[in-house]
Design a protein around this motif. Structure first.
Motif, short mmCIF file in Angstrom:
data_model
loop_
_atom_site.label_atom_id
_atom_site.label_comp_id
_atom_site.label_asym_id
_atom_site.label_seq_id
_atom_site.Cartn_x
_atom_site.Cartn_y
_atom_site.Cartn_z
N ILE A 1 -5.18 8.71 0.17
CA ILE A 1 -4.17 7.96 0.12
C ILE A 1 -4.42 6.45 0.50
O ILE A 1 -3.80 5.70 -0.17
N GLN A 2 -5.63 6.32 1.01
CA GLN A 2 -6.05 4.76 1.30
C GLN A 2 -6.48 4.05 0.19
O GLN A 2 -6.08 2.99 -0.24
N ASN B 1 -1.63 0.28 -5.10
CA ASN B 1 -0.37 -0.25 -4.38
C ASN B 1 0.93 0.09 -5.35
O ASN B 1 0.80 0.28 -6.45
N ARG C 1 7.95 9.24 7.03
CA ARG C 1 7.73 9.65 8.45
C ARG C 1 8.83 9.05 9.25
O ARG C 1 9.14 9.69 10.06
N PRO D 1 0.82 -1.09 -0.10
CA PRO D 1 0.01 0.10 0.04
C PRO D 1 0.98 1.23 0.01
O PRO D 1 1.91 1.34 0.49
N GLU E 1 0.48 3.73 1.48
CA GLU E 1 0.45 4.57 2.96
C GLU E 1 2.00 4.02 3.41
O GLU E 1 2.39 4.81 4.21
N GLN E 2 2.12 2.55 3.11
CA GLN E 2 3.43 2.13 3.90
C GLN E 2 4.87 3.05 3.51
O GLN E 2 5.27 3.26 4.26
N LEU F 1 4.65 6.13 2.59
CA LEU F 1 4.63 7.35 3.39
C LEU F 1 5.03 7.13 4.68
O LEU F 1 5.84 8.07 5.45
N GLU F 2 4.71 6.26 5.27
CA GLU F 2 5.16 5.76 6.78
C GLU F 2 6.62 5.84 6.80
O GLU F 2 7.17 6.12 7.84
N ASN G 1 -4.16 15.61 13.56
CA ASN G 1 -4.04 13.83 13.96
C ASN G 1 -3.35 14.12 15.19
O ASN G 1 -3.05 15.08 15.99
N LYS H 1 -7.11 11.54 3.55
CA LYS H 1 -6.83 10.18 4.10
C LYS H 1 -7.61 9.17 2.99
O LYS H 1 -6.76 8.44 2.77
N THR H 2 -8.85 9.47 2.41
CA THR H 2 -9.32 8.56 1.77
C THR H 2 -8.33 8.37 0.35
O THR H 2 -8.32 7.39 -0.41
#
Lengths: 486, 1099
Positions: B54-55, B59, B40, B31, B33-34, B36-37, B147, B51-52
């Motif tokens: 990105i979710q 992939n 971070r 994903p 998101e990972q 991006l994580e 957040n 959020k939506t």
């Protein structure tokens, strides 16, 4: 907007301001402030009575200036052990710490009462007013003035010099004319005594209409309530003031004036003409149960002491140990000292000396101040009595025969045989003895010795005989609490 | 994830250019998101996006090995096309929406017409991220929440003209900002607590003034600051934080929790040494809690969690509001106010371990003590071999008995017997809730304090309910507070244990405690433990109920009318029982042994205050006007009686007494006191540059006596904000520069109720037929003028470089003239002392705070504060009026009252030390000649016992959720009277040889000709006068506070227990005390060192 706001704020501030002053006046519920006391005669009388009650303190006339310190100084008692409470006093060791404290207490308690009197005088209006109407006005002002003089006079007699032409010119004692805290200037004994006489004369004028002159001592309750014009023996009455004036002139060594004043006073109160102060009756003096050992009917001024029983228990009681007891024999029951003093065994006054047996120990006891319930003068502690005036007249009389007559008047009233001294010296000696018998426990003997500059006093370490007395021992040093500030 | 990696990351963060940051990340079909994580976690960049979006992103697959961040971003944004923007370490992503483009035109239009706003919200000063704040574009429905890191991203229509953002969170001050009309905007928002409004306002307890427009001298501290300084005692915290606030240490009472503290703000204004004459301490400041006068004890036990702030008012302008009571400064305490919002449950608690500090005790051991007794000649004359040659009262046998014990190894340490590690705890629960118009708050506090001496301590239970109702222009607030306090005192003073000889055994062979340590006739030695273990009682308990009602009416904008009323009732009980077994009764007849006394006190207070205030601004003019009217009534009723003669101590019951105290009567007192006050307060500011304050008050009090019911108090003050002047406006590095000055008179009412009144009391000595008699019990002084203190204050406030550097300096002059002094009068005045106006006392002082922040960054800051205070006072126009007091103090203390001297000066005859030949002390007389003769006339002013400079150096360090603080206290340049040297090295009289002494009495005293010592011959038991030999320079360094706290609101654990936030702290007070003098500290009660652990959770 601004224009409205400022006056609004100001009115807000002023709101209720006027009524606050009243709200801030708090009257303590368990005490009185002088402002709220001196608003009616009742308050004045309470404050005045505070002085009479205050006299009862053992540091003052309740013990020290009557039966205790002052009589120990006069060598009344047999004090032959150095651990005795009054040994330092009786041997005139004035620098000892207990002696210093004793005289400190006498001084401070007297001046405290003087200050109380001064506060009353300062709060008394110039003339009778609605708060203090007649006759209370003259009672309050007159008695307060007289009490001020009375207390000052004894300060002079105790702490002042032996009266000589030189000594009386030296400034040494303060006469408190106000209640503030500015220092009272030291007066010479001469000026001091003048001030005493001035106060007394002013008081005498105020009390001219004292009911004692018309109705006697009124030894009973006022049927209408307030007793301040009754029981006059217990207040500084008109005659007590006259007697005080006599005392003052006698202290001033002015025998002429003393004689005139004493005779004048006697003429007004002599029992034969006017029953003001009656000699003790045979019945009362010898009553089996209710003896009048104080000859209460002759007393011109006295304390009203509800604590007299305590006094007796703490000073004279047969139960007391040797260190505390005041008696004519600490060791056994040898009556030699009694016999030496009382030349006539029928003398009513000898009756105060009684043999008591407690805890299987026999002792000689002075019963003069024993509290006998319902006996005459149960709460009395005499401060001025009739016989003093008579003896004063006897001493100052220009005629020897009149003097002898007056002396024998006293002796007769005591159930004693007449004496016939052949000269003035012998008369004075008899008067001294007579005085000693009369005044035991009444605080006058030491002053008598001091005034007459006696160089010998009875011994304290033995039952009989005399010892020499140095003149400087008649002068008590002024206490530290006064001296240190000056 | 090894250490090297971490180091490299940190280095990366700190030193390498933004674009040089590298990412190592490998993933296949993972994903978006990972990825991006990974950014971070591996960089200090923050990444945002809807959020939506990105979710729902496709992939991706990527192999990145030390790839530059920019390349990495490019790579991951390729698949699902995102555009990104980097600014200020924030990466914002937005989708390049092809679907929308293809599907709906309007949406593409919208997309074309959206702008993005991204940002971070943190708490001001602490940089703690703020979670769940609402970010909203004003006038629209577009909104989002921050957040857990405090980050947010928001997209809004370009169509909005003049966009403004509004950020809100309950309990926080709303934030608003104008947005630029650009597509990508980043924003860093610092939000403040709503209560932090206090920072801008001076809480005077009556009128609140804007800080900026107030010219008085004051200091405000909030609960967090106080908590860091001392979690257990607000006064200790204030002393650390404020240079003018001082708890005057009492060496005798140490850390006794039941002893009144002696607090001074800016030194003394009255003659303190004779305070017994006044009944109260005339140098004590005034304490105000929520607008009403309160007691020191009340504030001392208040739970810090209930506090909003404490303000110390120092100069005339600041204290003028308190009229005739403010001369010693005012401590204004504000408790927390209720806030609208959802139900919040708070728990705060601490456990504090306090252990006695006995370091300064230097007592002899058994062999030393016996040797000392021998050498002092107690057992008889001793020859040079230490043999007793002339037996003194058969004491040789005693010596041998004791020696036997010493040889057997008996060496008892008595000091640890009565002491313990005291465990103190406090638990505070509060429940807040309500809506905009009705709020409530319930608080419950329980404190259990154990003193470091066994059997001593106190317990406080405190509950309060606060209700607030707001309707239109009215608001009502009622606080009901009930409190119960029990205190127990130790039965035997610590001194007795320090005096016990080490060659005695504590316990007998059977393990029991004997009454006598040694039973020699006429010289019995008692066991302090025996008395300590007897059933003695010294207990006080008190209840109080206070109800405060506050009504406010906002008549029109700026015009406020407020009524405050308070009713309080206190009931205090004291019970004191001395066991008949105690050693003090040993030689008395049975009937006199043991005693019991009981005291009762009832206090009822009514208070009321009406305040009308108005404030408004027209162009450059700001005006504040206030007037207030207050009244105060107190009724105090107390009584006491005592009985004596007990047979046993098993049951403490006055009924078991044999008799009343002989010769004593019960006491009873009934005192009422009233006061009113009228106050006008004005404040004017021009252009926020020039400020003026003026106060006038008229105070009436029943204390003043009938002739002088009212007194007036005034003050004027001005300030100039230089930084607002044109010539400095351009200087960017100056944040604040202002000078202030004030002048005014301050009054003092800390005197006995009736000093100006003549009071008569019933003479109960005797009675007579004439009814009651009254005599004067208190002459009073009707002509007394009231003690006034004229105060001048000059201050400079300077802040620069965005608050990195601050200096605040206050210079003040206090002149109390005339003083109220109890002087001795000639006893022919009917009294031996009288209170009079006499002379004056001038105090000059300077106090300053210098504060530097070497690090001031988001999430990390370090600040150093240096407090300095210097005070010197001087009497004048006293003359020789107090000579008697000087005489009284001889051989008791070195305090004298002379013109030019200060209340803290030490006066002594100069000593040249001990003559080595004779062992006698040599003095220097006034002519400068050596002499053996001691004469008080030769006394000179030998120095000041108050430090030349004292204060604290405090370091606070903040990193993310951690807070560290350490505060050093220092006192420099003072002199100290060496009481231990005086009492326990020399001056050991023949009567006190039997007590244990300081080691130096054995080692440092002269023994034979030629000895060069500072202390006279060991064989001399004569008393030594207080000479300069017993004065030493005293410099002190303390660690007053050391604390660390951690605060968190994001822990997963918290979610599990449904808590909002947690605060954990560990702290310590009085950890270290270093002094250049060796003097015993804590004579009757030891000093304590504290270590505490505290915890606060809110749900």
């Amino acid at each position: 907007m601004k224009i409205i706001i400022i006056p609004l704020l100001c009115t807000f501030i002023l709101l209720g301001f006027s009524s606050c002053q009243k709200w801030l006046k708090i009257t303590p519920s368990d005490q009185f402030s002088s402002d709220e006391l001196f608003i009616d005669h009742d308050g004045y009388l309470k404050a005045l009575n505070g002085i009479y009650i205050g006299l009862n303190s053992p540091k003052s006339y309740g013990q020290a200036l009557t039966v205790g310190t002052i009589d120990a100084l006069a060598h009344y008692y047999h004090i032959n052990i150095s651990t005795h409470n009054y040994h330092k006093i009786a041997t005139h060791t004035y620098t000892d710490s207990t002696s210093l404290q004793t005289f400190e207490d006498i001084w401070t308690s007297s001046y405290k009462l003087i200050a109380d009197a001064n506060v009353i005088l300062e709060n008394t209006p110039k003339s009778p007013s609605s708060a203090l109407p007649a006759p209370y006005y003259s009672i309050v002002k007159g008695e307060a003035l007289a009490m001020r003089a009375f207390l000052h006079f004894d300060i002079l007699r105790l702490f002042g010099p032996v009266w000589t032409e030189d000594s009386i010119m030296e400034p040494n004692l303060p006469y408190a004319l106000h209640s503030g805290i500015t220092l009272h200037p030291l007066l010479s004994s001469k000026d001091y005594l003048e001030q005493v006489i001035k106060d007394l004369e002013e008081a005498s004028k105020l009390l001219e209409n004292d009911p004692i002159r018309t109705e006697g001592v009124r030894h009973y309750e006022n049927p209408k309530g307030d007793n301040s014009l009754y029981f006059r023996q217990y207040r500084m009455n008109y005659y007590a003031i006259q007697a005080m004036i006599c005392r003052a002139y006698q202290w001033k060594q002015d025998s002429e004036k003393t004689y005139i004043l004493a005779m004048q006073l006697l003429s007004e109160i002599r029992p034969e003409q006017n029953n003001k102060f009656i000699y003790v009756t045979h019945a009362n003096a010898t009553h089996p149960t209710l003896k009048d050992r104080l000859f209460s009917t002759e007393v011109i001024f006295s304390l009203y002491s509800t604590s007299r029983n305590n006094l007796y228990n703490n000073t004279f009681s047969s139960m007391l140990g040797r260190q505390q007891k005041l008696t004519f024999n600490l060791d056994n029951i040898d009556m030699a000292r009694v016999k030496e003093l009382y030349d006539d065994e029928n003398d009513y006054r000898e009756d105060i000396w009684q043999l008591r047996t407690d805890n299987n120990i026999n002792t000689i006891n002075n019963m003069k101040f024993e509290s006998i319930v319902n006996a005459p003068g149960q709460f009395m502690m005499p401060l001025i009595r009739l016989s003093e005036i008579i003896l004063m007249a006897a001493e100052s009389s220009p005629h020897l025969s009149e003097g002898i007559n007056l002396l024998n008047t006293v002796r007769k009233s005591r159930n004693s045989i007449d004496l016939y001294p052949t000269d003035r010296n012998a008369l004075l000696k008899f008067i001294t003895n007579e005085f000693r018998k009369e005044m035991i426990g009444e605080g006058q003997q030491f002053f008598f010795y001091k005034r007459t500059k006696q160089s010998t006093l009875p011994r304290i370490d033995r039952l009989t005989g005399t010892t020499s007395m140095f003149l400087q021992n008649y002068v008590i040093p002024i206490p530290d609490s006064e001296n240190a500030i000056r | 994830m090894n250490l090297r990696y971490y180091i490299s990351v940190i280095l990366t963060m700190l030193w390498i250019d933004v674009y040089a940051q590298k990412i190592t990340f490998t993933g296949k079909n993972i994903p978006f998101e990972q990825a991006l994580e990974a950014i971070r976690s591996q960089t200090d960049f923050t990444v945002f996006g809807q959020k939506t979006e990105i979710q729902q992103a496709k992939n991706i697959s990527i192999i990145a090995n030390n790839m530059y961040l920019k390349d990495f971003l490019d790579a991951i944004c390729e698949v699902e096309p995102f555009k990104y923007n980097i600014e200020n370490k924030v990466i914002s992503l937005s989708k390049i929406d092809q679907q929308h483009k293809s599907n709906i035109n309007s949406k593409s239009n919208l997309q074309k017409h959206t702008r993005s706003l991204i940002g971070k919200i943190v708490k001001k000063d602490t940089e703690i991220p703020i979670v769940n704040a609402t970010i909203k574009i004003k006038g629209t429905t577009t909104q989002t929440n921050s957040n857990t890191n405090g980050d947010f991203a928001l997209f809004y229509s370009k169509a909005i003209n003049d966009p403004k953002v509004e950020i809100t969170l309950l309990g926080m001050k709303p934030f608003q900002a104008q947005l630029d009309t650009i597509d990508y905007q980043t924003l860093k928002v610092e939000m403040e607590d709503e209560t932090k409004e206090l920072d801008d306002i001076v809480v005077t307890g009556i009128f609140n003034r804007k800080k900026e427009s107030f010219s008085g001298a004051y200091a405000t501290y909030n609960a967090a600051q106080l908590q860091m300084a001392s979690a257990t005692n607000v006064f200790e915290g204030l002393q650390i934080l404020d240079p003018s606030f001082q708890i005057v240490q009492n060496n005798n009472f140490g850390s006794d929790p039941n002893q009144q503290l002696n607090i001074e703000i800016r030194g003394k204004t009255s003659v303190a040494a004779i305070d017994d004459a006044f009944g109260t301490n005339p140098n004590q400041p005034l304490f105000i809690l929520d607008g009403f006068e309160t007691t020191m004890e009340r504030i001392r036990n208040i739970s810090i969690d209930r506090l909003a702030s404490i303000t110390i008012l120092k100069d005339a302008t600041a204290t003028a509001l308190y009229g005739s009571k403010g001369a010693n400064g005012v401590v204004v305490v504000e408790s927390k106010k209720t806030k609208p919002g959802e139900l919040i449950l708070n728990y705060n608690g601490y456990v504090n371990f306090s252990s006695p500090d006995l370091k300064k005790y230097n007592l002899m051991n058994s062999a030393e003590k016996l040797q000392f007794e021998l050498l002092s000649g107690y057992y008889g004359q001793v020859n040079e071999y230490g043999q007793i040659i002339s037996n003194n009262n058969n004491r040789e046998q005693t010596y041998l008995n004791r020696l036997k014990e010493v040889k057997r190894g008996v060496d008892t340490y008595w000091l640890n017997e009565p002491i313990r590690t005291g465990i103190n705890q406090s638990h505070n629960f509060s429940l807040d809730g309500g809506d905009k118009s009705f709020q409530y708050s319930i608080g419950l506090n329980k404190q259990i304090n154990q003193g470091v001496m066994k059997k001593s301590g106190n317990e406080v239970t405190d509950g309060n309910i606060s209700l607030t109702y707001r309707k239109g222009k009215f608001s009502f607030n009622n606080v009901l507070n009930a409190r119960y306090r029990v205190a127990n005192r130790e039965p035997v003073s610590f001194r007795n244990f320090a005096q016990a000889n080490p060659y005695y055994r504590k316990k007998n062979e059977e393990g029991g405690i004997d009454k006598y340590l040694e039973n020699i006739q006429f010289d019995e030695r008692f066991n302090p433990l025996y008395d300590f273990n007897n059933n003695n009682l010294s207990k006080t308990d008190g209840q109080e109920i206070i109800n405060n009602l506050n009504i406010e009416w906002n008549i029109v904008k700026g015009l406020l009318l407020r009524f405050n009323t308070s009713i309080s009732q206190f009931r205090n009980n004291g019970e004191y029982f001395l066991s008949p077994k105690n050693s003090q009764f040993a030689n008395l007849p049975m009937s006199d042994r043991g005693s019991f006394s009981e005291s009762k006190e009832k206090i009822l207070n009514y208070n009321g205050r009406a305040t009308l205030s108005y404030g408004n601004t027209w162009k450059k003019h700001t005006i504040n006007l206030g007037s207030s009217m207050s009244m105060f009534h107190t009724h105090n009723n107390n009584s006491q009686y005592g009985v004596t003669g007990f047979i046993d101590d098993k049951i403490i019951n006055p009924q078991l007494a044999l008799t009343y105290e002989i010769g004593r009567r019960p006491t009873y007192r009934d005192v009422r006191r009233r006061s009113v006050g009228f106050l006008i307060n004005t404040n004017y500011a021009y252009d926020r540059r020039f400020l003026f304050d003026g106060n006038f008050s008229l105070d009436g009090s029943s204390v003043f006596g009938s002739n002088r019911n009212f007194t007036n108090i005034y003050s004027v003050g001005a300030a100039w904000n230089l930084n607002r002047e044109n010539f400095l406006k351009e200087v960017n590095w100056i944040d604040q520069l202002r000078i202030r000055a004030s002048y005014g008179n301050q009054g003092n009412q800390n005197f006995n109720d009736y000093i100006a009144m003549q009071i008569y009391q019933y003479n109960t000595f005797s009675s007579n037929p004439f009814g009651p008699g009254l005599s004067i019990s208190n002459f009073g002084n009707l002509n007394l003028s009231w003690q006034r203190t004229f105060t001048q204050n000059y201050s400079l406030d300077f802040k620069m470089l965005k608050d990195r550097f601050r200096i605040m300096v206050d210079y003040y002059l206090k002149d109390t003239n005339p003083l109220l002094v109890s002087i001795n009068t000639a006893s022919s005045n009917g009294r031996t002392d009288a209170i009079q106006n006499l002379g004056g006392l001038k105090t000059k002082g300077i106090e300053g705070i210098i504060s530097v922040a070497p690090i001031l960054r988001p999430q990390m800051s370090w600040r150093l504060d240096l407090n300095i205070s210097h005070i010197r006072s001087e009497y004048y126009k006293i003359g020789n009026k107090l000579e008697r007091l000087n005489e009284k103090n001889r051989n008791r203390s070195m305090i004298r009252y002379y013109d030019g001297g200060s209340p803290d000066d030490l006066w002594a005859v100069r000593s040249l030390g001990i003559d080595p030949a004779t062992g006698r002390e040599l003095f220097l007389n006034q002519l400068g000649k050596e002499t053996f003769v001691f004469n008080y006339k030769d006394e000179v002013n030998f120095g000041n016992s108050r430090a030349l400079f004292d204060g604290n150096l405090t370091s606070t360090f903040y990193y993310k959720n951690f807070n560290f603080m350490i505060s050093f206290g220092y006192e420099l340049g003072g002199k100290s009277f060496m009481s231990t040297l005086y009492n326990k090295v020399e001056n050991i009289s023949s009567g006190s040889i039997k007590y244990n002494q300081d080691k130096r009495a054995l080692y440092d005293r002269w023994q034979k000709p030629g000895d060069k010592t500072s202390f006279k011959s060991i064989g001399l038991q004569t008393s030594t006068p207080m000479s300069s030999r017993f004065i030493q320079d005293n410099n002190v360094l303390r660690i007053d506070a050391l604390s660390m706290s951690y605060q968190n609101n994001t822990w997963p654990f918290l979610k599990q227990i449904r808590a909002r936030s947690i605060r954990l702290a560990v702290g310590s007070n009085r950890l270290l005390y270093l002094s250049s003098v060796r003097n015993e500290r804590g004579i009757d009660y030891p000093f304590a060192r504290d270590i505490n652990f505290s915890c606060g959770i809110s749900f």
